[in-house]
Design a protein around this motif. Structure first.
Motif, mmCIF file in Angstrom:
data_model
loop_
_atom_site.group_PDB
_atom_site.id
_atom_site.type_symbol
_atom_site.label_atom_id
_atom_site.label_comp_id
_atom_site.label_asym_id
_atom_site.label_seq_id
_atom_site.Cartn_x
_atom_site.Cartn_y
_atom_site.Cartn_z
ATOM 1 N N HIS A 41 7.144 -4.207 5.038
ATOM 2 C CA HIS A 41 7.444 -4.182 3.599
ATOM 3 C C HIS A 41 6.239 -3.769 2.751
ATOM 4 C CE1 HIS A 41 11.636 -5.696 3.354
ATOM 5 N NE2 HIS A 41 11.347 -6.048 4.602
ATOM 6 N N GLY A 42 5.238 -3.182 3.382
ATOM 7 C CA GLY A 42 4.193 -2.531 2.587
ATOM 8 C C GLY A 42 2.892 -3.270 2.416
ATOM 9 N N LEU A 43 2.722 -4.417 3.099
ATOM 10 C CA LEU A 43 1.383 -5.037 3.051
ATOM 11 C C LEU A 43 0.366 -4.067 3.636
ATOM 12 C CD1 LEU A 43 1.466 -8.717 4.371
ATOM 13 C CD2 LEU A 43 1.280 -7.904 2.032
ATOM 14 N N LYS A 44 -0.836 -4.081 3.086
ATOM 15 C CA LYS A 44 -1.891 -3.234 3.647
ATOM 16 C C LYS A 44 -2.353 -3.819 4.991
ATOM 17 C CE LYS A 44 -6.538 -1.701 2.554
ATOM 18 N NZ LYS A 44 -7.712 -2.261 1.898
ATOM 19 N N SER A 45 -2.569 -5.126 5.008
ATOM 20 C CA SER A 45 -3.018 -5.764 6.251
ATOM 21 C C SER A 45 -2.817 -7.273 6.167
ATOM 22 C CB SER A 45 -4.505 -5.466 6.516
ATOM 23 O OG SER A 45 -5.315 -6.118 5.565
ATOM 24 N N ILE A 46 -2.916 -7.890 7.343
ATOM 25 C CA ILE A 46 -2.896 -9.356 7.432
ATOM 26 C C ILE A 46 -4.147 -9.762 8.202
ATOM 27 C CG2 ILE A 46 -1.685 -11.362 8.409
ATOM 28 C CD1 ILE A 46 0.939 -9.749 8.018
ATOM 29 N N PRO A 83 9.552 -15.329 6.400
ATOM 30 C CA PRO A 83 9.550 -13.856 6.346
ATOM 31 C C PRO A 83 10.016 -13.335 4.989
ATOM 32 C CG PRO A 83 11.256 -14.679 7.853
ATOM 33 C CD PRO A 83 10.413 -15.849 7.475
ATOM 34 N N PHE A 84 10.853 -14.091 4.295
ATOM 35 C CA PHE A 84 11.352 -13.611 2.999
ATOM 36 C C PHE A 84 10.240 -13.537 1.958
ATOM 37 C CE2 PHE A 84 15.084 -15.229 5.221
ATOM 38 C CZ PHE A 84 15.903 -14.107 5.153
ATOM 39 N N SER A 85 9.241 -14.414 2.080
ATOM 40 C CA SER A 85 8.169 -14.337 1.079
ATOM 41 C C SER A 85 7.295 -13.097 1.297
ATOM 42 C CB SER A 85 7.345 -15.620 1.025
ATOM 43 O OG SER A 85 6.936 -15.974 2.300
ATOM 44 N N TYR A 86 7.403 -12.493 2.485
ATOM 45 C CA TYR A 86 6.623 -11.278 2.762
ATOM 46 C C TYR A 86 7.331 -10.004 2.302
ATOM 47 C CZ TYR A 86 3.151 -13.926 5.260
ATOM 48 O OH TYR A 86 2.137 -14.792 5.561
ATOM 49 N N MET A 87 8.481 -10.185 1.667
ATOM 50 C CA MET A 87 9.218 -9.007 1.171
ATOM 51 C C MET A 87 8.943 -8.776 -0.311
ATOM 52 S SD MET A 87 12.878 -9.727 2.937
ATOM 53 C CE MET A 87 13.031 -10.043 4.681
ATOM 54 N N ASP A 88 8.101 -9.616 -0.872
ATOM 55 C CA ASP A 88 7.819 -9.576 -2.305
ATOM 56 C C ASP A 88 7.109 -8.265 -2.684
ATOM 57 O OD1 ASP A 88 6.848 -10.031 -4.847
ATOM 58 O OD2 ASP A 88 6.467 -12.167 -4.441
ATOM 59 N N LYS A 89 7.696 -7.556 -3.622
ATOM 60 C CA LYS A 89 7.136 -6.249 -4.041
ATOM 61 C C LYS A 89 5.696 -6.375 -4.545
ATOM 62 C CE LYS A 89 10.431 -2.789 -4.487
ATOM 63 N NZ LYS A 89 9.951 -1.785 -3.576
ATOM 64 N N SER A 90 5.391 -7.535 -5.144
ATOM 65 C CA SER A 90 4.045 -7.681 -5.710
ATOM 66 C C SER A 90 2.958 -7.723 -4.621
ATOM 67 C CB SER A 90 3.975 -8.944 -6.576
ATOM 68 O OG SER A 90 4.061 -10.076 -5.744
ATOM 69 N N LEU A 91 3.371 -7.876 -3.357
ATOM 70 C CA LEU A 91 2.380 -7.902 -2.266
ATOM 71 C C LEU A 91 2.068 -6.511 -1.706
ATOM 72 C CD1 LEU A 91 3.619 -11.006 -0.215
ATOM 73 C CD2 LEU A 91 1.658 -10.884 -1.759
#
Ligand code: 3SL
Length: 246
Positions: A41-46, A83-91
């Motif tokens: 969903h577009g995170l740069k990295s973890i 996993p749903f909190s990792y779909m947040d567009k602001s991330l």
């Protein structure tokens, strides 16, 4: 023939060793499912870290910080382990520091591996296709629960053993155990896992929809790979330039 082995819990890791191996870290409920989802969903990295303190200090440096202990979001952090909190567009485009009870510990214990990748049902076929191209032996490391074996990680290990079985052999019975379990459960993962310890634990916390989400197969064509301490989305080019990306 190349080898695939399954380490059913990090407590047994010393018996296998990670050197010169591609290690697939697995924590189906829910850490490695979150990592896959976040990068899809577009995170740069973890940035996976073992302790709450390390995660806190990354937060102090400005990172978004996710922390889970015993299934719950730890106090003072920005995200838990859904996993749903990792779909947040602001991330999107951001790096998230992450610590979890078992998943990030398993990564920390594997840092001497040739390469660490992240597996989940969500990216199962992408992982299998990648592993089939490897010349290194594979170790599937199940994160388990506080040193104990769990059913969902073992099931997924069995799916990988099935997927690479024509190209990779195994010498010990844990791979066969995982494979056999997967044959018994693969037609209805949800039902098979319904009385497993972590499903019961999550249900008590009223975390239901995450379980169903994490048991879906192949919704993402993304492989998180550890590179310089950060999990990033594997690029196709990276596959051809050799390993050593820790
Ligand atoms: O143990 C872990 O790393 C977590 O995935 C556990 S939980 O699903 O968030 O409870």
């Amino acid at each position: 023939m190349k080898n695939i082995e399954v380490c059913l819990t990090p407590a047994l890791l010393e018996l296998y060793g990670v050197e010169n191996k591609v290690v697939v870290v697995v924590d189906i409920l829910r850490a490695t499912s979150c990592m896959t989802t976040g990068l899809a969903h577009g995170l740069k990295s973890i940035i996976p870290v073992a302790s709450l303190d390390e995660c806190r200090s990354l937060r102090a440096k400005g990172f978004v910080a996710a922390a889970e202990r015993d299934g719950k979001m730890a106090d003072g952090f920005d995200l838990g382990n859904s996993p749903f909190s990792y779909m947040d567009k602001s991330l999107e485009g951001k790096s998230v520091a992450m610590t979890t009870t078992n998943g990030t510990q398993a990564i920390s214990k594997s840092l001497k591996a040739e390469q660490i990748i992240i597996g989940s049902f969500l990216n199962k076929t992408a992982v299998i296709n990648y592993l089939l191209k490897q010349s290194h032996d594979i170790l599937v490391l199940c994160a388990g629960w506080k040193g104990q074996v769990n059913l969902e990680d073992t099931l997924f290990a069995g799916a990988l053993v099935e997927g690479v079985g024509k190209e990779f052999a195994s010498e010990n019975d844990s791979a066969m155990t995982a494979y056999t379990l997967y044959q018994a459960g693969k037609n209805d993962l949800s039902k098979f896992l319904s009385s497993s310890s972590h499903v019961r634990r999550l249900r008590k916390l009223n975390i239901i929809k995450d379980i169903e989400f994490c048991l879906q197969s192949d919704i993402y064509n993304v492989i998180p790979v550890l590179k310089k301490g950060e999990l990033v989305k594997m690029e196709l080019e990276m596959e051809s330039v050799g390993l050593k990306q820790n």
